[in-house]
Write a protein that holds these residues in place. Structure first.
Motif, PDB file in Angstrom:
ATOM      1  N   CYS B 442       0.698  -1.137  -0.044  1.00 35.13           N
ATOM      2  CA  CYS B 442       0.050   0.007   0.013  1.00 35.13           C
ATOM      3  C   CYS B 442       0.794   1.382  -0.031  1.00 35.13           C
ATOM      4  O   CYS B 442       0.300   2.440   0.065  1.00 35.13           O
ATOM      5  N   ARG B 660     -10.035   1.462   0.341  1.00 30.36           N
ATOM      6  CA  ARG B 660      -9.412   0.696  -0.160  1.00 30.36           C
ATOM      7  C   ARG B 660      -9.020  -0.514   1.145  1.00 30.36           C
ATOM      8  O   ARG B 660      -9.327  -0.250   2.181  1.00 30.36           O
ATOM      9  N   VAL B 662      -6.396  -3.606   1.485  1.00 31.51           N
ATOM     10  CA  VAL B 662      -5.219  -4.381   0.963  1.00 31.51           C
ATOM     11  C   VAL B 662      -4.813  -5.351   1.940  1.00 31.51           C
ATOM     12  O   VAL B 662      -4.814  -5.161   3.131  1.00 31.51           O
ATOM     13  N   ARG B 722     -12.327  -2.518  -4.711  1.00 32.76           N
ATOM     14  CA  ARG B 722     -11.788  -3.906  -5.395  1.00 32.76           C
ATOM     15  C   ARG B 722     -10.665  -4.079  -4.232  1.00 32.76           C
ATOM     16  O   ARG B 722      -9.545  -3.334  -4.230  1.00 32.76           O
ATOM     17  N   GLU B 724      -7.148  -5.277  -2.804  1.00 31.79           N
ATOM     18  CA  GLU B 724      -5.796  -5.544  -3.340  1.00 31.79           C
ATOM     19  C   GLU B 724      -5.297  -6.638  -2.661  1.00 31.79           C
ATOM     20  O   GLU B 724      -4.920  -6.779  -1.444  1.00 31.79           O
ATOM     21  N   HIS B 726      -2.544  -9.526  -1.700  1.00 27.18           N
ATOM     22  CA  HIS B 726      -1.034  -9.878  -1.896  1.00 27.18           C
ATOM     23  C   HIS B 726      -0.973 -11.148  -0.806  1.00 27.18           C
ATOM     24  O   HIS B 726      -1.715 -11.544  -0.082  1.00 27.18           O
TER      25      HIS B 726
END
Lengths: 154, 788
Positions: B442, B660, B662, B722, B724, B726
């Motif tokens: 991020c 957001r 993440v 959306r 994110e 990882h």
């Protein structure tokens, strides 16, 4: 009993039904088209969505008698006659747009209506376009991808 | 010379799901899609009061209706069915599938109708007249603990289902002796002590397919087949056999296509037992399918734990002590796992941190609400929420970067396996790695600058960060009354195709794909040649089920071990056929040959055919290629991760928007990253739903006010940004696959990271904690200068 005639997935169907019989129950229990699912009893979830004369409709909001004379497409009738999947079906498969699969038929039918009205929607337009359909499994991201996938193939 | 195409390695690849072709064409068979000749439909008459004594049940009008086959009251059912068992060792009051004397939550069944179709069954249920002498409804959790306004179960004074269980530093493993010295010292010596009451609110699981059951007792055979929307058909078989007096050999339980579970379909419910005994009594197949409004009150709820959290630390950010006093509102009855769920909150109380002194206590309380049981994460999201909120409050108090505060308290990466003071042994972990990955993903410094710039414009923007660690891969048999193993049988069919069974019964997890990927690689055959069977005790000999993120770690390992046994035997047949030594046999590209001599290789089908018509039979071998494995894990697995969110709150309306999310998740080795992402997305959605919009709300009379999709906010596509995604990969040593499990992960980090962001966004108003969910009105009041 009331007599109804409608065309379902290209076939003319005639039946005598209770006036209170919901379209979704007519499709599921009399025509054995069990792809449309019943996920709620307040017309919130959209799992029962079918196309009536080309427009997406939650088939739990319609009595079978109200569909008299109409042309209905269910998820079972979406693929081509030769078995070729509809681009939305391809999209949901390719992008992992489903997990338990229960909301999927309704989601696909709603998306079909969305793409008919707006062949290249933005992500936000897709999210709004499926706003009448609940999914508890996917968090919607892969569904959005699936609809984008289908839009790109049209 | 012709070359055969090399089969791609599939484990680790984003393979499209093999379940999907049927599901995207409406060809899946869920319980409600099943029809049997002569089948009748059940409908339950349910209590519309939360607490009351049944004075009378008048079924005359119902019985008189055309198409009504039978009506059974609670008293009638009690003659056929004993009290329902639970799966935990805690004391439990009697619980009847259909209430006969007292009802204890709105929605509890009081009678059941059998009729020719579902419309008639419903009409008849509506025609039953039940009169109650009302009793005071016990709704407020802390008032319930004083026995007010009523005691729900006579043998449980003050409504205490579990009066008091301590755990942690200074507590003996059996909880019998408690030494407060270390925890008192930690708090006495600390430079900072913070205390906060936090609510992890009640949720409604809401799988899109509500529950359903078809029970078919065949009098001539004396056997029962029961289809149910369940996560664990083998447990269902065990329980149905026990409750109907049939042997386990006489009951076949089938979980057909199952439309989501999320923990709420682990429990074996009264409706399943009732369907079974009614079918047995009448000698006909019967079906019951739950309506959504029924599901809201009749299917178990999740969470609902109140926590009094105290954290003690020094000003350098080193945490010295943590206390969690947990009070769980478990509703009216103990269900299969109800009492055990909050113990998982205790087990995971220290999260990713090495906290020198930690103490949790647990009290479980009966109220006149729908019973709770497992809901995605089941006790661990609650633990994560409490500890991560506490860490964030501490970071704010110390004006320290929340990432840095956490880093100073992590369990060091070189200390694994790590035995916590809560009794867990964390298998493997690397928390700084997950944190660093999230901060990098991020661009944390840039994100903070972005937040600060937004604030300068007058916007209310906040950042939230949360670590999590989860106990998964349940689990050793010592921790589960059902047994904690999983089972698989792998069969090479005579034509060289592979059938495999798994006891993990999926309901969206995609095991038909992931397990086939594994076998395709193990045998070097095309994935199209493999079928994974599940969800049917008539086909899958043994199993436990799907919960606790155990499919890959436990059932996947059982499959791998069973495959290994069959492969070893197949190598022996191949060796005989090829006149070679079995150690020199290689499986390659759908063929079986001798190392270094590919031209002589036999096809998979040729070797399989030989194994079934073994002429000559190699010495020491039995014909056939089929073997099984039970895998008993020595420990749980402990996946972990770090989630970061950015949230904006509208200054005028209080409306929060998630900008957001993440997520860095470490589930060990992955078989299918596409499916893993889907699992995490779904968990995130449920965690975000809890943080922002979901809450089961009861009236003072014990009525569920959020009893439909019109009143209970289910997340929709527009509610999310959306995600994110990882990952880091830290394999587990607990199983040979190195896989940890991922089904619940998303629900853990998401709730605290979002509430942390909301508190950060409203920091200028002096707020230090906000209880979920983040209702705009609540946030608006804070902005207007009121309290949360």
């Amino acid at each position: 009993m009331a007599h109804v005639t409608m065309t379902v997935n290209g076939k003319v169907r005639r039946a005598d039904v209770e006036p209170r019989l919901l379209l979704v129950h007519y499709l599921r229990e009399q025509l054995l088209l069990t792809g449309a699912h019943v996920g709620c009893d307040t017309s919130q979830c959209g799992a029962c969505t079918v196309l009536i004369d080309g427009r997406s409709v939650k088939s739990c909001t319609v009595f079978a008698v109200q569909a008299e004379g109409s042309e209905i497409t269910t998820i079972e009738g979406l693929a081509a006659k030769d078995g070729t999947l509809h681009p939305l079906q391809e999209g949901f498969w390719a992008e992992h747009g489903l997990q338990c699969g229960f909301c999927t038929p309704g989601m696909i039918m709603s998306a079909a209506n969305l793409l008919r009205d707006n062949p290249s929607p933005t992500e936000q337009e897709i999210r709004e376009g499926i706003g009448g359909n609940l999914c508890r499994c996917t968090g919607y991201q892969h569904i959005v991808n699936a609809i984008q996938h289908a839009a790109s193939k049209r | 010379m012709a070359t055969t195409p090399i089969l791609p390695k599939l484990v680790g690849e984003r393979v499209k799901r093999r379940e999907d072709p049927r599901l995207i064409q409406g060809r899946g068979t869920y319980v409600d899609d099943i029809k049997i000749a002569g089948m009748q439909h059940l409908a339950f008459k349910r209590s519309d009061v939360a607490h009351g004594r049944i004075r009378s049940v008048d079924v005359a009008a119902a019985l008189a209706m055309d198409g009504v086959e039978a009506v059974f009251t609670g008293a009638d059912i009690a003659e056929m069915l004993g009290p329902m068992p639970i799966g935990t060792p805690f004391p439990s009051p009697p619980h009847r599938a259909v209430a006969a004397d007292v009802v204890r939550y709105a929605g509890e069944p009081v009678a059941v109708v059998v009729a020719t179709n579902r419309y008639t069954a419903r009409d008849a249920a509506d025609a039953i007249v039940v009169e109650f002498d009302p009793l005071p409804a016990v709704v407020d959790l802390e008032r319930a603990m004083t026995g007010q306004p009523a005691v729900i179960h006579a043998d449980f004074p003050n409504n205490l289902a579990v009066p008091f269980v301590p755990s942690g530093t200074g507590v003996s493993p059996d909880g019998s002796t408690v030494d407060d010295t270390a925890i008192d010292q930690a708090f006495a010596s600390a430079e900072v002590v913070l205390s906060q009451r936090m609510i992890n609110q009640r949720l409604v699981p809401n799988a899109m397919e509500a529950r359903g059951v078809v029970a078919h007792f065949e009098p001539g055979k004396g056997s029962m087949t029961i289809w149910s929307s369940t996560q664990n058909p083998h447990i269902l078989r065990t329980m149905i056999a026990a409750m109907t007096g049939l042997g386990q050999d006489q009951v076949r339980a089938i979980a057909p296509e199952v439309g989501g579970g999320f923990g709420a379909k682990i429990n074996i419910y009264g409706e399943e037992y009732v369907a079974a005994v009614v079918s047995k009594r009448l000698g006909i197949p019967v079906k019951w399918v739950e309506d959504r409004s029924e599901a809201f009150v009749a299917t178990t709820h999740g969470r609902d734990i109140l926590g009094y959290i105290d954290i003690a630390a020094n000003r350098d950010g080193k945490v010295l002590g943590l206390k969690m006093r947990l009070i769980a509102d478990i509703g009216a009855y103990n269900m299969l796992l109800t009492a055990a769920i909050p113990t998982l909150t205790m087990l995971m109380a220290n999260g990713t941190y090495d906290i020198p002194a930690i103490r949790t206590t647990l009290t479980e309380v009966f109220t006149n609400k729908t019973p709770t049981d497992a809901y995605r994460g089941a006790g661990r999201p609650e633990a994560t929420y409490f500890v991560e909120r506490a860490m964030d409050m501490l970071a704010r108090e110390l004006k320290m970067d929340p990432a840095e505060l956490r880093r100073r308290n992590f369990i060091p990466s070189d200390k694994f396996p790590f035995a916590t003071q809560m009794g867990a042994v964390y298998d493997s972990g690397d928390y700084p790695k997950a944190l660093d990955a999230a901060l990098a993903a991020c661009n944390w410094p840039a994100l903070m600058a972005e937040r600060d710039a937004a604030r300068k414009e007058g916007r209310l923007v906040g950042l939230g960060l949360a670590m999590y660690v989860e106990v998964c891969g349940l689990g050793p048999s010592s921790s589960l009354p059902t047994g904690g193993w999983e089972h698989s049988q792998v069969t090479i069919e005579r034509d060289g195709r592979i059938s495999a069974t798994t006891g993990a019964s999926p309901h969206g997890q995609g095991n038909e794909t992931t397990f086939a990927q594994m076998l395709a690689d193990q045998f070097s055959v095309p994935i199209e040649h493999i079928t994974i069977h599940h969800g049917d005790t008539g086909v899958v000999k043994q199993g436990i089920g799907t919960f606790g993120s155990r499919s890959q770690a436990v059932a996947g390992t059982a499959l791998h071990l069973a495959g290994g046994k069959v492969k070893a035997k197949m190598a022996k047949f191949a060796a005989a056929l090829l006149e070679a030594h079995e150690d020199d046999i290689v499986f390659e590209n759908g063929k079986i040959g001798v190392k270094g001599a590919p031209a002589s290789a036999k096809t998979f089908a040729e070797v399989a055919g030989y194994a079934y018509v073994p002429v000559p039979l190699p010495p020491g071998l039995e014909p056939g290629l089929s073997d099984e494995a039970f895998f008993e894990p020595a420990n749980n697995t402990y996946p972990f991760g770090c989630h970061i969110s950015m949230l904006e709150i509208d200054r005028e309306t209080g409306e929060p928007t998630l900008l957001r999310l993440v997520a860095v998740d470490d589930a060990g080795n992955l078989v299918n990253p596409l499916i893993v992402e889907g699992q995490i997305h779904g968990g995130l959605a449920q965690g975000i739903g809890q943080a922002m919009i979901e809450e089961a709300v009861y009236s003072d009379e014990g009525q569920l006010l959020t009893g439909s999709f019109m009143d209970y906010a289910m997340p929709r596509a527009t509610d999310f940004p959306r995600f994110e995604m990882h990952s880091t990969v830290t394999p587990t040593p607990v199983n040979p696959l190195g896989a940890k499990g991922v089904g619940e992960a998303g629900t853990l980090g998401s709730t605290p990271c979002i509430v942390n962001a909301a508190v950060d966004a409203l920091g200028e108003f002096g707020v230090t904690h906000i209880d979920m969910m983040l209702r705009p009105e609540k946030l608006w009041r804070i902005i207007q200068g009121g309290k949360a």
